[in-house]
Design an enzyme around this catalytic site. Structure first.
Site, PDB file in Angstrom:
ATOM      1  N   GLU A   1       0.803  -1.333  -0.158  1.00  0.00           N
ATOM      2  CA  GLU A   1       0.155   0.040  -0.008  1.00  0.00           C
ATOM      3  C   GLU A   1       1.051   1.191   0.161  1.00  0.00           C
ATOM      4  O   GLU A   1       1.006   1.854   1.190  1.00  0.00           O
ATOM      5  CB  GLU A   1      -0.821   0.046   1.232  1.00  0.00           C
TER       6      GLU A   1
ATOM      7  N   HIS B   1      -5.139   9.054  -2.654  1.00  0.00           N
ATOM      8  CA  HIS B   1      -4.566   7.726  -2.770  1.00  0.00           C
ATOM      9  C   HIS B   1      -4.308   7.646  -4.358  1.00  0.00           C
ATOM     10  O   HIS B   1      -3.287   6.879  -4.779  1.00  0.00           O
ATOM     11  CB  HIS B   1      -5.614   6.948  -2.366  1.00  0.00           C
TER      12      HIS B   1
ATOM     13  N   ASP C   1       6.570 -11.675  13.790  1.00  0.00           N
ATOM     14  CA  ASP C   1       5.416 -12.526  13.642  1.00  0.00           C
ATOM     15  C   ASP C   1       4.337 -11.798  13.136  1.00  0.00           C
ATOM     16  O   ASP C   1       3.549 -11.064  14.203  1.00  0.00           O
ATOM     17  CB  ASP C   1       5.201 -13.502  14.765  1.00  0.00           C
TER      18      ASP C   1
ATOM     19  N   LYS D   1      -3.102 -14.281  18.874  1.00  0.00           N
ATOM     20  CA  LYS D   1      -3.390 -13.885  17.374  1.00  0.00           C
ATOM     21  C   LYS D   1      -4.948 -13.984  17.081  1.00  0.00           C
ATOM     22  O   LYS D   1      -5.571 -14.414  16.179  1.00  0.00           O
ATOM     23  CB  LYS D   1      -2.783 -14.753  16.516  1.00  0.00           C
TER      24      LYS D   1
END
Length: 350
Positions: free
Chosen positions: A43, A345, A250, A174
């Site tokens: 991005e 953007h 991670d 997670k």
């Protein structure tokens, strides 16, 4: 079993900043440091967006102030008893022998320390959540190794418990849960900045009141309507993932890492803006940190220095929190102006 050699997947990386930062994880004696940070992402508008926040930080006397509130890594284990009464008696015995269990952990790691124990009982099931101080590691393997030894030791006490699992999901690893924000998992860091009105209007093309209102209406009310769990922010995950990938973390830990709260106040003399991230799970040593690009990145941001154990990881978490603030501030400012987000953007991606 033969393990195939891993291949390399390229992720575009750019160094952004420098950002001006101060706080309790920085020990140089200077009032602030200026650090350029790496972001690995597809991005691409993220780089100039964070860059705008970073350049604004350099206009301020102390830049972005970060405060490490707490740090830990956890593993919850599961025991099975005959009934709740047995589980309750066992829970009391386990929590009352904390010092003995600290010694067990000390035999499994040279840096991790057991600091607390929390228990939950559901029917005949006993969940025990061990909280360790992880040093400079993120601590995933450290706490699992310690949990194995702790379970074996506790089962030797003949409390009427059987092994259930080395991970009972109360950790919580997670997954978007409330327990990590309440009890802590990873580094709990607050990043904050104060912008005079002139800076807000000149650099962000908005006002303190407009931005503070948007934080309430979008981040707080909108997130509540969406059913967010201890989370009220615009896009913490973007900056977290970029920083995590660039420094060998991670990346799945952005699930709980992105559970944070943006808070802002329009004050008489300017804008107070903060990002609270209670679950930044990162390390400067351990799995993935041996890779050449990762090593170079950690060295460049000053997180491989000869310091007290844990200080490099606290510095890393603080840099991440400050980077999150830069991106959050820039995006929210753009969203106070109709059409600015999309037009920006489109122009940056082209």
């Amino acid at each position: 079993m033969n393990h195939p050699e891993p291949t390399t997947t390229a992720v575009p990386t750019q160094w952004v900043g420098p950002l001006r930062i101060s706080g309790n994880a920085f020990t140089s004696g200077a009032p602030y440091e200026e650090v350029t940070v790496p972001l690995a992402t597809f991005e691409t508008p993220l780089w100039p967006s964070v860059g705008r926040g970073a350049s604004i930080s350099r206009e301020l006397p102390n830049g972005i102030r970060t405060t490490v509130i707490a740090e830990s890594m956890t593993r919850s284990v599961l025991f099975v008893a005959d009934n709740a009464a047995v589980a309750a008696t066992a829970a009391e015995a386990i929590t009352s022998r904390l010092e003995e269990l600290k010694a067990v952990v000390g035999q499994t790691t040279s840096h991790g320390r057991l600091v607390d124990i929390h228990t939950e009982i559901v029917g005949n099931l006993l969940y025990v959540r061990f909280e360790l101080h992880p040093g400079d590691a993120s601590g995933h393997n450290m706490v699992t190794k310690a949990a194995d030894a702790l379970m074996e030791h506790i089962l030797s006490w003949s409390l009427g418990l059987d092994y259930g699992s080395v991970s009972g999901n109360l950790c919580s690893d997670k997954k978007a849960t409330a327990v990590n924000g309440i009890l802590g998992r990873g580094k709990n860091v607050v990043a904050e900045i104060f912008l005079p009105h002139e800076v807000v209007e000149r650099r962000l093309r908005t006002t303190a009141s407009a931005l503070a209102d948007l934080v309430v209406r979008k981040n707080l009310v909108g997130s509540t309507l969406a059913g967010a769990l201890r989370s009220a922010n615009a896009h913490y995950a973007n900056m977290l993932l970029g920083f995590y990938l660039a420094t060998g973390q991670d990346a799945a830990n952005i699930v709980e890492g992105s559970q944070g709260i943006t808070y802002a106040e329009a004050r008489e003399d300017g804008l107070y803006f903060s990002c609270t991230l209670p679950n930044i799970i990162v390390g400067t040593v351990g799995s993935g940190k041996h890779l050449p690009d990762v090593t170079a990145a950690l060295e460049r941001i000053g997180c491989r220095e000869d310091r007290e154990v844990g200080q490099n990881a606290r510095r890393l978490a603080s840099l991440i929190a400050a980077t999150v603030l830069c991106g959050e501030l820039s995006l929210l400012a753009a969203q106070t102006n109709p059409g600015e987000l999309m037009s920006t953007h489109l122009s940056m991606e082209r």
